[in-house]
Design a protein around this motif. Structure first.
Motif, short mmCIF file in Angstrom:
data_model
loop_
_atom_site.label_atom_id
_atom_site.label_comp_id
_atom_site.label_asym_id
_atom_site.label_seq_id
_atom_site.Cartn_x
_atom_site.Cartn_y
_atom_site.Cartn_z
N THR A 114 0.56 -1.09 0.39
CA THR A 114 0.01 0.08 0.32
C THR A 114 0.88 1.59 -0.17
O THR A 114 0.52 2.23 -0.91
CB THR A 114 -1.03 -0.30 1.47
N GLU A 115 2.04 1.42 1.06
CA GLU A 115 3.31 2.65 0.81
C GLU A 115 3.00 2.79 -0.62
O GLU A 115 3.50 3.88 -1.03
CB GLU A 115 3.99 1.86 1.94
N ASP A 119 3.12 5.90 -2.95
CA ASP A 119 4.10 6.90 -2.99
C ASP A 119 4.28 6.57 -4.71
O ASP A 119 4.23 7.91 -5.31
CB ASP A 119 5.50 6.07 -3.28
N LYS A 130 -3.92 6.29 3.02
CA LYS A 130 -4.70 4.74 2.93
C LYS A 130 -6.06 4.87 2.69
O LYS A 130 -6.23 3.30 1.89
CB LYS A 130 -4.15 4.47 3.96
#
Length: 168
Positions: A114-115, A119, A130
């Motif tokens: 997810t990160e 990005d 998120k």
């Protein structure tokens, strides 16, 4: 956004060669020649599409087959478990929006967390929380499901270009 446009942008972002495109379609269960792939990847205006035969429209089923093949191309064939069918037929039903499917399948193929996706979206020029990303990645019918818009998908593909091609 047209499916052909999605394939053109994805091919550019990840620097996929024509021969690999043919192979990826084959892995997804669609037999295309190199010439047919070139017709899919030809960028034309609406008027030019009507006037020429050098254009092949990519439907939702073909796009999903390509994305399934891309997952296999990047991650290798899936090991089937005992009692599990080896069904490679696209499963997309009308409920799941094409852009949502695109993000989900690219997340799997490129093994993104997810990160990483946040990005990439930031690199594409859009700030997302998120929770918003989670809503887009949910199954249709879930109470928090959100349909992914064309602009969102476009920004994600732009972010992929920045990340994988070192383009600013």
């Amino acid at each position: 956004m047209e499916n052909n446009d999605i394939l053109i942008r994805l091919r550019y972002a990840l620097d996929i060669k024509d021969v690999d495109m043919v192979g990826i379609f084959k892995l997804g269960g669609v037999q295309l020649t190199k010439e047919q792939v070139k017709k899919i990847l030809t960028k034309l205006t609406e008027e030019e599409i009507e006037e020429t035969e050098d254009y092949l429209k990519c439907n939702d089923r073909m796009l999903e087959s390509f994305l399934n093949g891309f997952i296999t191309f990047k991650r290798g064939p899936q090991q089937s478990k005992p009692g599990q069918s080896t069904n490679t037929v696209p499963t997309n039903n009308a409920k799941d929006h094409v852009n949502n499917m695109l993000l989900k399948k690219l997340k799997v193929a490129l093994q993104l967390k997810t990160e990483d996706m946040l990005d990439i979206l930031d690199d594409g020029g859009i700030a997302v929380s998120k929770g918003e990303l989670g809503a887009i990645l949910r199954k249709p019918g879930h109470r928090n499901y959100k349909e992914c818009g064309d602009n969102f998908a476009r920004k994600f593909l732009k972010g992929l270009t920045v990340r994988y091609r070192d383009v600013d």
